[in-house]
Enzyme design. Structure first.
Site, PDB file in Angstrom:
ATOM      1  N   LYS A  44     -34.247 -18.202  -6.699  1.00 40.62           N
ATOM      2  CA  LYS A  44     -34.205 -17.333  -5.515  1.00 40.62           C
ATOM      3  C   LYS A  44     -34.127 -18.159  -4.229  1.00 40.62           C
ATOM      4  O   LYS A  44     -34.855 -19.144  -4.073  1.00 40.62           O
ATOM      5  CB  LYS A  44     -35.470 -16.471  -5.464  1.00 40.62           C
ATOM      6  N   ASP A  72       0.844  -1.199   0.000  1.00 35.89           N
ATOM      7  CA  ASP A  72       0.000   0.000   0.000  1.00 35.89           C
ATOM      8  C   ASP A  72       0.878   1.249   0.000  1.00 35.89           C
ATOM      9  O   ASP A  72       0.565   2.250  -0.628  1.00 35.89           O
ATOM     10  CB  ASP A  72      -0.887   0.031   1.254  1.00 35.89           C
ATOM     11  N   LYS A 125     -26.538 -14.325  -7.568  1.00 35.47           N
ATOM     12  CA  LYS A 125     -27.382 -13.170  -7.892  1.00 35.47           C
ATOM     13  C   LYS A 125     -27.146 -12.136  -6.791  1.00 35.47           C
ATOM     14  O   LYS A 125     -27.663 -12.259  -5.675  1.00 35.47           O
ATOM     15  CB  LYS A 125     -28.856 -13.572  -7.947  1.00 35.47           C
ATOM     16  N   TYR A 128       2.260   1.916  -3.362  1.00 38.25           N
ATOM     17  CA  TYR A 128       1.169   2.410  -4.203  1.00 38.25           C
ATOM     18  C   TYR A 128       0.931   3.903  -3.928  1.00 38.25           C
ATOM     19  O   TYR A 128       0.842   4.711  -4.849  1.00 38.25           O
ATOM     20  CB  TYR A 128      -0.100   1.604  -3.913  1.00 38.25           C
ATOM     21  N   GLU A 143     -24.273 -18.285 -11.657  1.00 38.24           N
ATOM     22  CA  GLU A 143     -23.603 -17.174 -10.950  1.00 38.24           C
ATOM     23  C   GLU A 143     -24.412 -16.723  -9.750  1.00 38.24           C
ATOM     24  O   GLU A 143     -25.635 -16.816  -9.773  1.00 38.24           O
ATOM     25  CB  GLU A 143     -23.522 -15.943 -11.884  1.00 38.24           C
ATOM     26  N   SER A 194     -35.049  -7.802 -17.195  1.00 36.83           N
ATOM     27  CA  SER A 194     -35.031  -8.324 -15.844  1.00 36.83           C
ATOM     28  C   SER A 194     -34.956  -9.852 -15.922  1.00 36.83           C
ATOM     29  O   SER A 194     -34.834 -10.394 -17.023  1.00 36.83           O
ATOM     30  CB  SER A 194     -36.316  -7.857 -15.184  1.00 36.83           C
TER      31      SER A 194
HETATM   32  S1  IVH Z   1     -28.095 -11.276 -15.671  1.00 36.52           S
HETATM   33  C1  IVH Z   1     -31.190 -10.114 -18.806  1.00 36.52           C
HETATM   34  N1  IVH Z   1     -26.625 -11.959 -13.637  1.00 36.52           N
HETATM   35  O1  IVH Z   1     -30.735  -9.169 -11.065  1.00 36.52           O
HETATM   36  C2  IVH Z   1     -30.844 -10.203 -17.414  1.00 36.52           C
HETATM   37  N2  IVH Z   1     -28.308 -10.340 -13.285  1.00 36.52           N
HETATM   38  O2  IVH Z   1     -33.614  -9.580 -11.172  1.00 36.52           O
HETATM   39  C3  IVH Z   1     -29.507  -9.702 -17.185  1.00 36.52           C
HETATM   40  N3  IVH Z   1     -28.379  -9.466 -10.998  1.00 36.52           N
HETATM   41  O3  IVH Z   1     -31.433  -6.479 -13.184  1.00 36.52           O
HETATM   42  C4  IVH Z   1     -29.086  -9.870 -15.826  1.00 36.52           C
HETATM   43  N4  IVH Z   1     -26.704 -10.632 -10.208  1.00 36.52           N
HETATM   44  O4  IVH Z   1     -29.295  -6.331 -11.812  1.00 36.52           O
HETATM   45  C5  IVH Z   1     -27.641 -11.195 -14.056  1.00 36.52           C
HETATM   46  N5  IVH Z   1     -25.198 -12.627 -11.957  1.00 36.52           N
HETATM   47  C6  IVH Z   1     -26.204 -11.867 -12.368  1.00 36.52           C
HETATM   48  C7  IVH Z   1     -26.870 -10.981 -11.497  1.00 36.52           C
HETATM   49  C8  IVH Z   1     -27.929 -10.236 -11.997  1.00 36.52           C
HETATM   50  C9  IVH Z   1     -27.624  -9.733  -9.934  1.00 36.52           C
HETATM   51  C10 IVH Z   1     -29.510  -8.511 -11.039  1.00 36.52           C
HETATM   52  C11 IVH Z   1     -29.513  -7.631 -12.254  1.00 36.52           C
HETATM   53  C12 IVH Z   1     -30.899  -7.726 -12.837  1.00 36.52           C
HETATM   54  C13 IVH Z   1     -31.664  -8.326 -11.702  1.00 36.52           C
HETATM   55  C14 IVH Z   1     -32.846  -9.116 -12.216  1.00 36.52           C
END
Ligand code: IVH
Length: 668
Positions: A314, A34, A117, A37, A115, A83
């Site tokens: 979820k 650090d 969420k 840096y 991945e 979404s």
């Molecule tokens: S893919 C077409 N990957 O979840 C959809 N979204 O409920 C593209 N989110 O608006 C999103 N982690 O902000 C994707 N690994 C992830 C995510 C992710 C969080 C959020 C994202 C989206 C929302 C939908």
């Protein structure tokens, strides 16, 4: 150094810093300390200070711009930001796969990318020739807000890309706050008497909407890229290919993203992540499953709202079961009796919970909860835990009904309802020590008389030792009284005595608010101070007169009349008067003003006057203020670091003015 040498040293320093940032923020594998840096950054800053003509917008020294953002212009997303559809069980997840297989109408090997969420805020990042040109929020999917200046402060978002980048590209990701940073932010907010953020997501979106990038940069936001917008000069074969390439260009991607060759492996991974979610540095509310092949993604297409090729699995909210070990009854400032469940301590979502409010007796009835019951507790990313239901099957027959206490737990006075239709039960004893403690803290708190140092422990000592029997006794406290208290030394005593003396100068409306009249909040107190102008006028007030003020309803009006007609109040007000407090509205009323009857709302910090001064000025001009934005708001005054009211006002089309405009409006 010659000009050329300076230029090349600057270039070299920038390169070294970018490399160090990349290793630190993306690879979590720093190669320099650090200290080293900081030395590089200081050398660069010094050179740029000496040769300002050599400063470039994307130099690592320029992440935080000193300009305040005026507002956030709206931007249209070139490709709509969609979404995700949600599934809530493995069954539903299997149902999603069956559906896409039906659409594809043939047997194909579906490989998936799975991945976390992240529970954050979606963002879009546009790069032209490798340089960040636009950072925006998702907004309604079609239009978002340009928050570039704030996005630039996030160190994991590259300002310039590494070699091999395409001509232009838009990537999308999640901006979030780590749990530890969230706790730090809330701790600071407690110290500053500001409302707490309910969860890291709210803290993130609140931070992204701040108008001062310098403050945003202190919030330590992070970002992980999760999806593709559009690009010129590059194409990808799979989602994995997209991740690999963007990562090479310097974008952060989640290393918890894995490729699973079939749904069985997807489910296994999702369940594993679910069991480990508490150990993640950030909040996640599920997993995202995406078809890996971009050709298949294209074939599956999108619906109006969401892609068919991706779905969210979820997680259920953090829920645990625990036992109610006892019930305590809290007594509020105005005597409200609140039942609180004392729980067998239990870990939920990473924190230990040992109490949960039951709010009121109607809630106890609704839940059918008894003392000794095993209950289901939930913390859905929120700070405050909730009791969701009773696990009836765990009953042993020894659980006890929770009765409304017939007497106040603090003073033993009778407990009753104010009106049959109300849910709350009260202790109506105005001498109740529990209420007195609350009243004293209310009177002294920052929004009212603002007596520094007059906190919970001092109040408890003073009431328990019977040194203070009413709020007015604050003004007869002397050095000897305070010196007798444990841990009170010369300096502390002097500070408190001075703070008490200073509070005598507080405005009439603060004093009225501090009195803690039931149903009279800060706004009503300010209205009363503007309208009635002295304690004497208020003391003789009639209910009908009060009800003529549109903001004052019958319940508040009765409460005010009752308060001022009590003989105890009369004595107390005389004592306040004798102590030299401000019992009159000092500010003159201006008869005609162009903002008469208009309603103002404030957000953020004002520079040239305090919020209370601003509110008092409005009162004198016949204008009103409110603490929340609504259809009736005429102006939102946005100071530094405005909060969520800003976005709300924008959404509702309320006029937003700066502090300077506000001063002009009120003729200052
Ligand atoms: S893919 C077409 N990957 O979840 C959809 N979204 O409920 C593209 N989110 O608006 C999103 N982690 O902000 C994707 N690994 C992830 C995510 C992710 C969080 C959020 C994202 C989206 C929302 C939908």
């Amino acid at each position: 150094m010659s000009n050329n040498q300076i230029k090349s040293r600057i270039k070299q320093l920038r390169q070294l810093i970018r490399e160090a940032d990349h290793r630190y923020y993306l690879l979590s594998d720093p190669e320099i300390s650090d200290k080293e840096y900081d030395q590089l950054l200081t050398e660069l800053k010094n050179l740029e200070d000496q040769y300002p003509q050599l400063v470039t917008k994307n130099s690592p020294t320029q992440r935080v711009s000193s300009d305040l953002v005026e507002n956030f212009p709206t931007v249209k997303h070139k490709v709509k930001m969609l979404s995700l559809d949600n599934t809530y069980s493995i069954e539903e997840l299997k149902g999603w796969e069956s559906k896409i297989k039906r659409i594809l109408k043939r047997e194909v090997d579906l490989g998936y990318l799975v991945e976390p969420k992240i529970d954050g805020v979606s963002c879009s990042l546009v790069y032209e020739k490798g340089v960040l040109v636009l950072g925006s929020t998702r907004g309604n999917g079609e239009m978002g807000e340009d928050v570039t200046a704030n996005v630039r402060t996030i160190h994991s978002i590259p300002l310039t890309l590494r070699d091999g980048y395409p001509q232009s590209i838009e990537v999308r990701g999640e901006i979030y706050m780590e749990k530890t940073d969230f706790q730090k932010v809330n701790k600071e907010r407690v110290a500053q008497n500001q409302a707490l953020f309910a969860n890291p997501r709210n803290a993130t979106s609140g931070s992204l909407k701040l108008l001062d990038p310098a403050v945003v940069s202190r919030r330590k936001l992070k970002c992980l890229i999760h999806s593709f917008g559009w690009a010129k000069g590059v194409s990808f074969k799979t989602h994995q290919d997209f991740f690999d390439k963007v990562n090479q260009w310097g974008f952060p991607v989640d290393d918890r993203s894995v490729h699973c060759e079939n749904l069985e492996k997807v489910i296994e991974y999702c369940l594993k992540q679910e069991s480990e979610r508490n150990s993640f540095p950030y909040e996640i509310d599920g997993m995202v499953i995406k078809v890996n092949s971009l050709n298949l993604q294209k074939e599956l297409g999108v619906t109006l709202k969401s892609p068919r090729w991706a779905v969210a699995y979820k997680f259920p909210a953090h829920q645990v079961t625990t036992k109610i070990e006892g019930i305590e009854f809290g007594v509020g400032r105005t005597g409200t009796i609140t039942p609180v469940a004392i729980l067998e301590p239990v870990k939920c979502g990473g924190v230990v919970i040992s109490r949960a409010t039951l709010h009121n007796f109607d809630e106890i009835e609704r839940l059918g909860v008894k003392n000794g019951d095993t209950v289901l507790l939930e913390r859905a990313g929120e700070v405050i835990p909730k009791i969701i239901k009773v696990i009836i099957s765990k009953r042993k027959g020894v659980e006890r009904k929770i009765n409304i206490p017939s007497r106040c737990p603090a003073c033993k006075a009778k407990v009753a309802k104010e009106k049959e239709s109300e849910v709350s039960w009260y202790c109506f004893n105005i001498d109740c020590p529990a209420q007195l403690k609350r009243s004293l803290r209310h009177f002294a708190h920052r929004g009212a008389m603002d007596i520094a140092g007059f906190g919970e422990s001092l109040v408890n000592e003073l009431v328990d030792r019977k040194v203070v029997k009413s709020i007015v006794d604050i003004y007869s406290l002397n050095r000897e009284d305070l010196m007798k208290l444990p841990l009170f030394k010369e300096k502390k005593v002097t500070n408190i005595i001075n703070a008490i003396a200073l509070s005598k100068k507080q405005s009439f409306s603060r004093f009225l608010y501090g009195l803690g009249i039931r149903h009279v909040g800060e706004k009503a107190a300010s209205l009363l101070a503007g309208q009635y102008r002295s304690i004497d006028q208020l003391a003789g007030i009639k209910k009908e007169d009060l009800e003529k003020i549109p903001e004052i309803g019958p319940v508040m009006a009765s409460s005010i009349v009752e308060f001022f007609s009590a003989s105890k109040t009369k004595k107390m007000l005389e004592a306040f008067n004798a102590a030299g407090l401000n019992l009159n509205q000092k500010l003159p009323i201006v008869k005609s003003s162009k903002i008469k009857a208009m309603t103002f709302v404030f957000t953020g910090e004002l520079k040239s006057l305090s919020r209370n001064q601003a509110k008092e000025l409005l009162e004198t001009l016949g204008a009103k203020w409110s603490s929340s934005v609504s259809k009736g708001t005429d102006y939102l005054v946005a100071g530094r670091n405005p909060g969520s009211k800003y976005a709300k006002a924008k959404e509702m089309g309320v006029r937003i003015v700066s502090e300077n405009d506000f001063l002009k409006l009120i003729g200052k």
